[in-house]
Enzyme design. Structure first.
Site, PDB file in Angstrom:
ATOM      1  N   GLU A  14     136.376 -51.307  63.668  1.00 10.03           N
ATOM      2  CA  GLU A  14     136.049 -52.813  64.228  1.00 10.03           C
ATOM      3  C   GLU A  14     135.270 -53.688  63.341  1.00 10.03           C
ATOM      4  O   GLU A  14     134.561 -53.168  62.268  1.00 10.03           O
ATOM      5  CB  GLU A  14     135.131 -52.581  65.533  1.00 10.03           C
TER       6      GLU A  14
ATOM      7  N   ASP B 230     129.384 -47.161  57.055  1.00  9.00           N
ATOM      8  CA  ASP B 230     129.594 -46.234  55.781  1.00  9.00           C
ATOM      9  C   ASP B 230     129.129 -44.849  56.100  1.00  9.00           C
ATOM     10  O   ASP B 230     128.171 -44.217  55.497  1.00  9.00           O
ATOM     11  CB  ASP B 230     128.991 -46.784  54.489  1.00  9.00           C
TER      12      ASP B 230
ATOM     13  N   LYS C  24     139.459 -49.487  55.940  1.00  4.05           N
ATOM     14  CA  LYS C  24     139.032 -48.542  54.636  1.00  4.05           C
ATOM     15  C   LYS C  24     140.035 -47.795  54.155  1.00  4.05           C
ATOM     16  O   LYS C  24     140.631 -46.886  54.884  1.00  4.05           O
ATOM     17  CB  LYS C  24     137.732 -47.818  55.196  1.00  4.05           C
TER      18      LYS C  24
ATOM     19  N   THR D 132     134.655 -53.387  47.610  1.00  2.54           N
ATOM     20  CA  THR D 132     135.162 -52.501  46.885  1.00  2.54           C
ATOM     21  C   THR D 132     134.034 -51.458  46.440  1.00  2.54           C
ATOM     22  O   THR D 132     133.034 -51.719  46.446  1.00  2.54           O
ATOM     23  CB  THR D 132     135.646 -53.238  45.457  1.00  2.54           C
ATOM     24  N   GLY D 133     134.596 -50.173  46.326  1.00  5.89           N
ATOM     25  CA  GLY D 133     133.579 -49.016  46.058  1.00  5.89           C
ATOM     26  C   GLY D 133     134.404 -48.259  45.342  1.00  5.89           C
ATOM     27  O   GLY D 133     135.358 -48.175  44.738  1.00  5.89           O
ATOM     28  N   LYS D 134     133.752 -47.007  44.843  1.00  2.00           N
ATOM     29  CA  LYS D 134     133.909 -45.881  43.896  1.00  2.00           C
ATOM     30  C   LYS D 134     134.962 -45.204  44.618  1.00  2.00           C
ATOM     31  O   LYS D 134     135.869 -44.727  43.962  1.00  2.00           O
ATOM     32  CB  LYS D 134     132.644 -45.084  43.593  1.00  2.00           C
ATOM     33  N   GLU D 135     134.977 -44.892  46.052  1.00  2.00           N
ATOM     34  CA  GLU D 135     135.901 -44.034  46.537  1.00  2.00           C
ATOM     35  C   GLU D 135     137.029 -44.840  47.211  1.00  2.00           C
ATOM     36  O   GLU D 135     138.181 -44.517  47.618  1.00  2.00           O
ATOM     37  CB  GLU D 135     135.419 -43.172  47.394  1.00  2.00           C
TER      38      GLU D 135
ATOM     39  N   ASP E 168     123.766 -40.965  52.978  1.00  2.00           N
ATOM     40  CA  ASP E 168     123.686 -42.047  51.839  1.00  2.00           C
ATOM     41  C   ASP E 168     123.069 -43.239  52.438  1.00  2.00           C
ATOM     42  O   ASP E 168     123.654 -44.480  51.990  1.00  2.00           O
ATOM     43  CB  ASP E 168     124.884 -42.356  51.280  1.00  2.00           C
TER      44      ASP E 168
ATOM     45  N   VAL F 119     137.438 -51.760  51.220  1.00  2.00           N
ATOM     46  CA  VAL F 119     137.768 -52.083  52.583  1.00  2.00           C
ATOM     47  C   VAL F 119     138.386 -53.614  52.526  1.00  2.00           C
ATOM     48  O   VAL F 119     138.014 -54.515  52.007  1.00  2.00           O
ATOM     49  CB  VAL F 119     136.245 -52.300  53.345  1.00  2.00           C
TER      50      VAL F 119
ATOM     51  N   VAL G 189     132.720 -56.117  61.757  1.00  2.91           N
ATOM     52  CA  VAL G 189     131.519 -56.773  62.367  1.00  2.91           C
ATOM     53  C   VAL G 189     131.066 -57.896  61.743  1.00  2.91           C
ATOM     54  O   VAL G 189     130.963 -57.926  60.401  1.00  2.91           O
ATOM     55  CB  VAL G 189     130.422 -55.733  62.199  1.00  2.91           C
TER      56      VAL G 189
END
Length: 310
Positions: free
Chosen positions: A192, A256, A109, A84-87, A239, A90, A194
């Site tokens: 893909e 990312d 994503k 989980t992320g801010k934007e 980033d 996945v 990974v």
């Protein structure tokens, strides 16, 4: 002719059109119109599977990898959340053709809806990216709901394009490993997976590892070569950190890239590149690599020359 001489309906239409602004009408608060339902988009009520979306997506570079399932008879099954992320979040998805042994794992994503995205740093990254129509530019600048959707679309499209180009470069003589970009649909990017296909366990991030001296030197050499390839392609990651580098079977994999920066077109490009180098260099030095080997100033200068800036 004066306004009071016009019929009421025509007088109302002479003002600013309710469609003449930065958002499509269906996004207006209080007047939301749901798009027509697509029966094929509904999951199977028994299995939760969806039909594969391959047929209406933008596809990754050809030739397609042997492991990739492209049959339209395939179905996608959600297996859980990888990150989980801010934007964006996945998800792990299995794409398989029923009653066959054809299947593959995908990392999917998905950017969040316009009310919950947090593009807190997007202004600097988006410099150098342009859309042709002024309406979209105004919406993005004003951060309207439509504008946030446009930004999300740019981030997804930028990551897809960068991964496609880097995948093709990596298939040649240059050394860079990135996930294969399977497809792009709006703000959903399929990549893909990974990691271990049997267990569904993702490859560890560099930040999770405590490599010995020999492995540390090898990973640093791989990273420097990956940064060179990015610079030659005109990119800075934007980033980069030990949290968006995976290590899979001894190979460093760059992930990312939604905020990928055009080093030449973006006035802040060299600054983003220098920051990328500082962050990863500090991690390697903290793990035992000599400061001379991981000199961020020297490496940044080399990468800027590779990008044709110095």
């Amino acid at each position: 002719m004066r306004d009071h001489d016009l019929p009421a309906l025509e007088r109302r239409s002479r003002g600013k059109s309710r469609f003449d602004d930065d958002e499509p009408q269906f996004l207006k608060r209080g007047r939301h119109v749901e798009p027509p339902a697509d029966p094929d988009a509904e999951p199977d009520p028994d299995t939760g599977e969806h039909w594969s979306s391959w047929d209406d997506a933008v596809h990754g570079p050809q030739p397609y990898p042997d492991w990739l399932v492209t049959e339209l008879a395939a179905k996608d099954t959600e297996l859980g959340v990888l990150k989980t992320g801010k934007e964006a979040d996945v998800h792990l998805v299995r794409r398989a053709v029923p009653d066959t042994d054809r299947s593959c794992l995908l990392a999917v994503k998905r950017y969040r809806d316009a009310e919950h995205r947090l593009f807190h740093r997007d202004a600097g990254y988006l410099e150098g990216r342009r859309v042709r129509r002024s309406r979209e530019n105004r919406a993005m600048a004003g951060r309207t709901a439509f504008g946030r959707q446009m930004i999300a679309g740019q981030w997804a499209a930028a990551e897809f394009a960068a991964l496609a180009r880097l995948w093709e470069i990596g298939a040649g003589h240059d050394r860079i490993a990135v996930p294969y970009p399977v497809q792009l649909r709006g703000t959903e990017l399929m990549l893909e997976f990974v990691g271990d296909a049997e267990s569904g366990l993702a490859a560890p991030r560099l930040a999770q590892l405590r490599p010995g001296p020999a492995e540390l030197r090898d990973l640093w050499a791989q990273l420097v070569e990956a940064l060179r390839v990015l610079a030659r392609a005109g990119y800075a990651h934007g980033d980069l950190s030990p949290y968006n580098l995976l290590v899979h079977r001894g190979r460093l994999v760059v992930i990312d890239l939604p905020q990928v920066v055009d080093v030449v077109a973006n006035p802040q490009g060299p600054d983003f590149l220098a920051r990328d180098v500082r962050v990863v260099s500090a991690w390697f030095v903290a793990r035992g690599l000599s400061a001379e080997q991981a000199d961020p100033v020297a490496l940044t200068g080399e990468l800027l020359r590779e990008a044709g800036i110095r």
